[in-house]
Write a protein that holds these residues in place. Structure first.
Motif, short mmCIF file in Angstrom:
data_model
loop_
_atom_site.label_atom_id
_atom_site.label_comp_id
_atom_site.label_asym_id
_atom_site.label_seq_id
_atom_site.Cartn_x
_atom_site.Cartn_y
_atom_site.Cartn_z
N ILE A 243 0.83 9.66 3.05
CA ILE A 243 2.29 9.56 2.92
C ILE A 243 2.74 9.88 1.50
CG2 ILE A 243 4.25 7.97 2.96
CD1 ILE A 243 2.84 6.54 5.33
N GLY A 244 2.10 9.26 0.50
CA GLY A 244 2.53 9.43 -0.88
C GLY A 244 2.61 10.88 -1.33
N PRO A 245 1.50 11.62 -1.31
CA PRO A 245 1.53 13.02 -1.73
C PRO A 245 2.44 13.90 -0.87
CG PRO A 245 -0.71 12.20 -1.78
CD PRO A 245 0.12 11.15 -1.11
N ALA A 246 2.50 13.64 0.46
CA ALA A 246 3.31 14.48 1.34
C ALA A 246 4.79 14.42 0.98
CB ALA A 246 3.11 14.06 2.80
N LEU A 247 5.27 13.29 0.54
CA LEU A 247 6.69 13.15 0.18
C LEU A 247 7.06 14.07 -0.98
CD1 LEU A 247 7.22 9.28 0.42
CD2 LEU A 247 7.86 11.04 2.08
N PHE A 248 6.10 14.36 -1.84
CA PHE A 248 6.37 15.22 -2.99
C PHE A 248 6.02 16.68 -2.72
CE2 PHE A 248 6.07 10.99 -4.66
CZ PHE A 248 7.09 10.94 -5.60
N ALA A 249 5.13 16.91 -1.76
CA ALA A 249 4.74 18.28 -1.43
C ALA A 249 5.78 18.97 -0.55
CB ALA A 249 3.38 18.29 -0.73
N GLY A 250 6.35 18.21 0.41
CA GLY A 250 7.36 18.79 1.29
C GLY A 250 6.78 19.81 2.25
N GLY A 251 7.66 20.56 2.92
CA GLY A 251 7.23 21.63 3.82
C GLY A 251 6.35 21.14 4.95
N GLN B 121 0.82 -1.22 0.00
CA GLN B 121 0.00 0.00 0.00
C GLN B 121 0.85 1.26 0.00
OE1 GLN B 121 -2.16 -0.89 3.55
NE2 GLN B 121 -3.51 -2.37 2.54
N ILE B 122 1.87 1.30 0.83
CA ILE B 122 2.71 2.49 0.92
C ILE B 122 3.50 2.69 -0.37
CG2 ILE B 122 4.65 3.55 2.12
CD1 ILE B 122 3.58 2.21 4.70
N VAL B 123 4.08 1.61 -0.89
CA VAL B 123 4.83 1.72 -2.14
C VAL B 123 3.89 2.15 -3.27
CG1 VAL B 123 6.19 0.48 -3.86
CG2 VAL B 123 6.59 0.07 -1.44
N GLY B 124 2.70 1.58 -3.32
CA GLY B 124 1.72 1.96 -4.33
C GLY B 124 1.33 3.42 -4.24
N ALA B 125 1.15 3.91 -3.01
CA ALA B 125 0.79 5.32 -2.82
C ALA B 125 1.90 6.25 -3.29
CB ALA B 125 0.46 5.58 -1.35
N VAL B 126 3.15 5.87 -3.02
CA VAL B 126 4.29 6.70 -3.43
C VAL B 126 4.40 6.73 -4.96
CG1 VAL B 126 6.80 6.92 -3.37
CG2 VAL B 126 5.55 6.36 -1.27
N VAL B 127 4.24 5.57 -5.59
CA VAL B 127 4.32 5.52 -7.06
C VAL B 127 3.16 6.29 -7.67
CG1 VAL B 127 4.28 4.02 -9.08
CG2 VAL B 127 5.58 3.33 -7.05
N GLY B 128 1.97 6.14 -7.12
CA GLY B 128 0.81 6.89 -7.61
C GLY B 128 1.02 8.38 -7.48
N ALA B 129 1.59 8.81 -6.34
CA ALA B 129 1.86 10.23 -6.13
C ALA B 129 2.94 10.73 -7.09
CB ALA B 129 2.29 10.47 -4.68
N ALA B 130 3.93 9.87 -7.38
CA ALA B 130 4.99 10.26 -8.32
C ALA B 130 4.41 10.50 -9.71
CB ALA B 130 6.07 9.18 -8.36
N LEU B 131 3.53 9.63 -10.15
CA LEU B 131 2.90 9.79 -11.46
C LEU B 131 2.03 11.05 -11.49
CD1 LEU B 131 1.89 6.09 -12.19
CD2 LEU B 131 3.74 7.39 -13.26
N LEU B 132 1.31 11.28 -10.40
CA LEU B 132 0.47 12.48 -10.32
C LEU B 132 1.33 13.74 -10.31
CD1 LEU B 132 -2.28 13.81 -9.94
CD2 LEU B 132 -2.05 13.41 -7.46
N PHE B 133 2.45 13.69 -9.60
CA PHE B 133 3.36 14.83 -9.54
C PHE B 133 3.92 15.15 -10.93
CE2 PHE B 133 7.50 16.84 -8.55
CZ PHE B 133 7.06 17.85 -7.70
N LEU B 134 4.22 14.09 -11.69
CA LEU B 134 4.72 14.27 -13.04
C LEU B 134 3.70 14.99 -13.91
CD1 LEU B 134 6.91 13.67 -15.18
CD2 LEU B 134 5.76 11.47 -15.59
N VAL B 135 2.42 14.61 -13.78
CA VAL B 135 1.37 15.27 -14.54
C VAL B 135 1.17 16.71 -14.06
CG1 VAL B 135 -1.10 15.26 -15.09
CG2 VAL B 135 0.19 13.11 -15.06
N ALA B 136 1.16 16.89 -12.75
CA ALA B 136 0.92 18.22 -12.17
C ALA B 136 1.98 19.23 -12.61
CB ALA B 136 0.88 18.13 -10.64
#
Length: 264
Positions: free
Chosen positions: A203-211, A101-116
């Motif tokens: 966890i997933g989105p927070a790793l890419f959002a920071g702050g 679940q955690i790895v999936g959330a991180v990969v999903g957030a990475a793909l979303l970050f790439l699009v964003a």
């Protein structure tokens, strides 16, 4: 007879079964983050709170039917904790689910970050569909309020999951209740703290959002897990385990499997 996710011709502990359940949880959490969190990141100003809540509910509903018969479609460490405490999973299975679940959330957030990042002017720092309290809450909810809200909302969601399944795998119309429950908690929780009720989703989105998304992340891990644990305890009281419960693997305590021709 309905066959639980782990019982196949290759045996309850076979690598094939392990691969199917882990991949199911990984893929499901990835898609939940990409589409549901993505609705807030990429389309929030167009669809509003109601639309985001429906995106979470409909995505969960669709995945419940697609992946429910394979792994139970938890996609959420709090749900898996509830299943563990309800003795429908062994600790080993629960850990495998949590990692997927955690790895999936991180990969999903990475793909979303790439699009964003392809959207000019879109703010992702300390935002990106993350959760928060204080100045990061639409209603400026404080830390204590956010903690209680996350516990109660997660309690509702996990309690519904435990109540409508009575097993790991999902069948029939169970997915409808689960999707509606997730949409409901988002309708209530988005203005409060962005709604987590799912540590992996946070966890997933927070790793890419920071702050501040990182510094406040602890609450959206701890509070949902507590809410899920309380739901499991209360469920044992409201739904006594007097009926047969199908568990996820042979190592978990369970009653004998019905013989040929018997239904469960």
């Amino acid at each position: 007879m309905e066959i639980p996710a782990s019982k196949t011709e290759t045996g309850p502990e076979s690598p094939t079964v392990l691969t199917r359940t882990v991949v199911s949880e990984f893929l499901g959490t990835l898609l939940l983050v990409f589409f549901a969190v993505g609705s807030a990141v990429l389309a929030g100003e167009y669809i509003g709170t109601f639309g985001i809540a429906l995106a979470f509910g409909f995505t969960m509903l669709a995945l419940a039917y697609a992946l429910g018969p394979v792994s139970g479609c938890h996609l959420n460490p709090a749900v898996t904790l509830g299943m563990l405490l309800a003795r429908r999973l062994t600790l080993r299975s629960a850990v495998e689910y949590w990692i997927a679940q955690i790895v999936g959330a991180v990969v999903g957030a990475a793909l979303l970050f790439l699009v964003a990042k392809q959207v000019p002017g879109l703010q992702t720092h300390a935002a990106f569909g993350t959760n928060g309290w204080g100045d990061r809450s639409a209603v400026h909810l404080n830390l204590g309020g956010a903690f209680v809200a996350e516990m109660v909302m997660t309690f509702l969601f996990v309690f519904v999951v435990l109540s409508v399944t009575h097993r790991v795998a999902l069948f029939g119309f169970n997915g409808v209740a689960i999707g509606m429950a997730l949409a409901t908690v988002h309708l209530i929780g988005i203005p409060l703290d962005g709604t987590s009720v799912n540590p992996a989703r946070s966890i997933g989105p927070a790793l890419f959002a920071g702050g501040a998304a990182i510094t406040q992340l602890w609450l959206f891990i701890v509070a949902p897990l507590i809410g899920g644990a309380i739901a499991a305890v209360v469920h044992q009281i409201t739904h006594p385990p007097h009926e047969l419960v199908v568990v996820a693997d042979e190592a978990a305590p369970h009653e004998p499997t019905p013989g040929p021709g018997e239904r469960i």
